[in-house]
Design a protein around this motif. Structure first.
Motif, PDB file in Angstrom:
ATOM      1  N   ARG A 206       0.821  -1.218   0.000  1.00 17.41           N
ATOM      2  CA  ARG A 206       0.000   0.000   0.000  1.00 17.41           C
ATOM      3  C   ARG A 206       0.850   1.261   0.000  1.00 17.41           C
ATOM      4  O   ARG A 206       0.498   2.267  -0.629  1.00 17.41           O
ATOM      5  CB  ARG A 206      -0.952  -0.002   1.205  1.00 17.41           C
ATOM      6  N   GLN A 207       1.961   1.241   0.707  1.00 15.63           N
ATOM      7  CA  GLN A 207       2.819   2.423   0.751  1.00 15.63           C
ATOM      8  C   GLN A 207       3.387   2.748  -0.625  1.00 15.63           C
ATOM      9  O   GLN A 207       3.455   3.918  -1.027  1.00 15.63           O
ATOM     10  CB  GLN A 207       3.951   2.224   1.767  1.00 15.63           C
ATOM     11  N   HIS A 208       3.802   1.748  -1.370  1.00 12.36           N
ATOM     12  CA  HIS A 208       4.307   1.992  -2.722  1.00 12.36           C
ATOM     13  C   HIS A 208       3.190   2.523  -3.622  1.00 12.36           C
ATOM     14  O   HIS A 208       3.414   3.433  -4.441  1.00 12.36           O
ATOM     15  CB  HIS A 208       4.893   0.706  -3.311  1.00 12.36           C
ATOM     16  N   ILE A 209       1.990   1.952  -3.485  1.00 16.68           N
ATOM     17  CA  ILE A 209       0.855   2.433  -4.271  1.00 16.68           C
ATOM     18  C   ILE A 209       0.538   3.882  -3.892  1.00 16.68           C
ATOM     19  O   ILE A 209       0.332   4.741  -4.766  1.00 16.68           O
ATOM     20  CB  ILE A 209      -0.370   1.524  -4.043  1.00 16.68           C
TER      21      ILE A 209
ATOM     22  N   LYS B 246       2.415   6.182  -2.764  1.00 13.64           N
ATOM     23  CA  LYS B 246       3.434   7.112  -3.242  1.00 13.64           C
ATOM     24  C   LYS B 246       3.512   7.183  -4.758  1.00 13.64           C
ATOM     25  O   LYS B 246       4.381   7.865  -5.312  1.00 13.64           O
ATOM     26  CB  LYS B 246       4.789   6.716  -2.651  1.00 13.64           C
ATOM     27  N   GLY B 247       2.583   6.471  -5.441  1.00 13.02           N
ATOM     28  CA  GLY B 247       2.519   6.551  -6.895  1.00 13.02           C
ATOM     29  C   GLY B 247       3.544   5.717  -7.625  1.00 13.02           C
ATOM     30  O   GLY B 247       3.783   5.904  -8.818  1.00 13.02           O
ATOM     31  N   ARG B 248       4.164   4.768  -6.922  1.00 11.50           N
ATOM     32  CA  ARG B 248       5.221   3.969  -7.540  1.00 11.50           C
ATOM     33  C   ARG B 248       4.698   2.750  -8.290  1.00 11.50           C
ATOM     34  O   ARG B 248       5.438   2.101  -9.022  1.00 11.50           O
ATOM     35  CB  ARG B 248       6.204   3.506  -6.459  1.00 11.50           C
ATOM     36  N   TYR B 249       3.415   2.414  -8.054  1.00 11.89           N
ATOM     37  CA  TYR B 249       2.834   1.236  -8.718  1.00 11.89           C
ATOM     38  C   TYR B 249       1.369   1.500  -9.000  1.00 11.89           C
ATOM     39  O   TYR B 249       0.630   1.960  -8.123  1.00 11.89           O
ATOM     40  CB  TYR B 249       2.973  -0.008  -7.833  1.00 11.89           C
ATOM     41  N   SER B 250       0.924   1.218 -10.234  1.00  9.23           N
ATOM     42  CA  SER B 250      -0.480   1.412 -10.604  1.00  9.23           C
ATOM     43  C   SER B 250      -1.026   0.227 -11.387  1.00  9.23           C
ATOM     44  O   SER B 250      -1.993   0.356 -12.120  1.00  9.23           O
ATOM     45  CB  SER B 250      -0.638   2.702 -11.419  1.00  9.23           C
ATOM     46  N   GLY B 251      -0.406  -0.941 -11.205  1.00 11.61           N
ATOM     47  CA  GLY B 251      -0.821  -2.120 -11.956  1.00 11.61           C
ATOM     48  C   GLY B 251      -1.822  -2.985 -11.209  1.00 11.61           C
ATOM     49  O   GLY B 251      -2.322  -2.639 -10.141  1.00 11.61           O
ATOM     50  N   GLN B 252      -2.118  -4.146 -11.781  1.00 13.41           N
ATOM     51  CA  GLN B 252      -3.077  -5.080 -11.181  1.00 13.41           C
ATOM     52  C   GLN B 252      -2.466  -5.743  -9.952  1.00 13.41           C
ATOM     53  O   GLN B 252      -1.251  -5.806  -9.800  1.00 13.41           O
ATOM     54  CB  GLN B 252      -3.530  -6.111 -12.216  1.00 13.41           C
ATOM     55  N   THR B 253      -3.335  -6.229  -9.053  1.00 11.44           N
ATOM     56  CA  THR B 253      -2.870  -6.681  -7.738  1.00 11.44           C
ATOM     57  C   THR B 253      -3.014  -8.180  -7.488  1.00 11.44           C
ATOM     58  O   THR B 253      -2.725  -8.633  -6.379  1.00 11.44           O
ATOM     59  CB  THR B 253      -3.629  -5.933  -6.626  1.00 11.44           C
ATOM     60  N   ALA B 254      -3.471  -8.955  -8.455  1.00 13.91           N
ATOM     61  CA  ALA B 254      -3.634 -10.391  -8.241  1.00 13.91           C
ATOM     62  C   ALA B 254      -2.319 -11.000  -7.768  1.00 13.91           C
ATOM     63  O   ALA B 254      -1.275 -10.807  -8.391  1.00 13.91           O
ATOM     64  CB  ALA B 254      -4.092 -11.078  -9.525  1.00 13.91           C
TER      65      ALA B 254
END
Length: 282
Positions: free
Chosen positions: A28-31, A33-41
């Motif tokens: 969640r912290q990476h998300i 901070k905008g570092r990841y915007s891909g799928q989460t499966a």
């Protein structure tokens, strides 16, 4: 609004592979901070993932009733107080405005934008709901040796509108949406029994076999997600899907409705195999 996931490029971006071994909090912290915007499966192994739906407070009671009326597609595991973006029940420092990789914004029942943050549009009259997600039972299937092709190929699961009706509540009404996974016939009974233990994540399949029997005309053309490749002899197996509320909003025509982008879920700190994740009935 937050930048579109399709156009966002950052030097500090992290890959799915880098996130795959991290705790839900760190994911969640990476998300955030905008570092990841891909799928989460497959992320946050052992922890419940959630579909999200955010509605104006004036429609929150009806939407909660819609979820209670349709527990298969809408297993309710969390909701916020009006205007409060923090989901304390779901884990450490969970902020619904920032902790989902991509959001869809609907206005008047029509998709208006896809963003990676709600900080610019969050208002004090919004209520957020979190619904259990099939990603949580997928981990159990894989653990039992049942291969899931969309995860093997790092794709978003195929999702389809059906002709199966939901139970309406106020302005919320629409067809059941299902997710589909092709399985070897020898694995189907085992998959049913495994997913029976996950009522907090849609539970057992709603249909097995012929897609046309539930109103799906072309299984190669999903309404959401990626098309899924079939091997010889495999059978399509359909589970209720948390995208169902997105179909219901077309009838509701709310001034604003916010959901996760399909395949881009909230990764919580809750154990994925704990039925107590479900909110108690009211």
């Amino acid at each position: 609004m937050g930048q579109s996931p399709e156009t966002s490029e950052r030097k500090d971006a992290v890959s799915y592979r880098q996130l795959s071994s991290l705790s839900p909090y760190d994911v969640r912290q990476h998300i955030r901070k905008g570092r990841y915007s891909g799928q989460t499966a497959g992320l946050g192994a052992g922890h419940l993932q959630g579909n999200i739906a955010i509605v104006p407070a004036s429609h929150a009671e009806d939407f909660e009733t819609f979820c209670r009326n349709n527990p298969k597609p809408c297993p309710l595991v969390g909701m916020t107080e009006t205007g409060d973006p923090i989901l304390r029940r779901l884990g450490r420092d969970v902020d619904i405005r920032t902790d989902v990789p991509a959001y869809n914004i609907y206005r008047g029942g029509v998709l208006d934008a896809r963003v990676t943050s709600l900080l610019d549009i969050w208002t004090d009259d919004l209520v957020a709901f979190v619904l259990g997600c099939s990603f949580s039972f997928e981990e159990a299937l894989i653990h039992e040796g049942i291969s899931l092709r969309h995860i093997d190929e790092n794709k978003t699961v195929s999702m389809y509108r059906t002709t199966i009706p939901t139970v309406a509540a106020g302005p919320f009404v629409g067809p059941l949406v299902v997710s589909m996974r092709p399985l070897d016939p020898n694995d189907i009974d085992r998959a049913v029994e495994i997913t029976r233990e996950f009522p907090q994540a849609h539970g057992t399949p709603v249909h097995i076999g012929d897609p046309s029997a539930i109103g799906i005309r072309d299984i190669a053309t999903p309404d959401w997600g990626d098309a899924t490749r079939f091997e010889d002899g495999e059978v399509p197996v359909f589970w209720a899907c948390g995208v169902t509320p997105q179909a219901a909003i077309e009838a509701a025509e709310l001034p604003v409705f916010i959901s996760h982008a399909p395949g881009h879920m909230l990764v919580t700190d809750l154990a994925s195999d704990d039925p107590a994740c479900l909110l108690p009935s009211t």
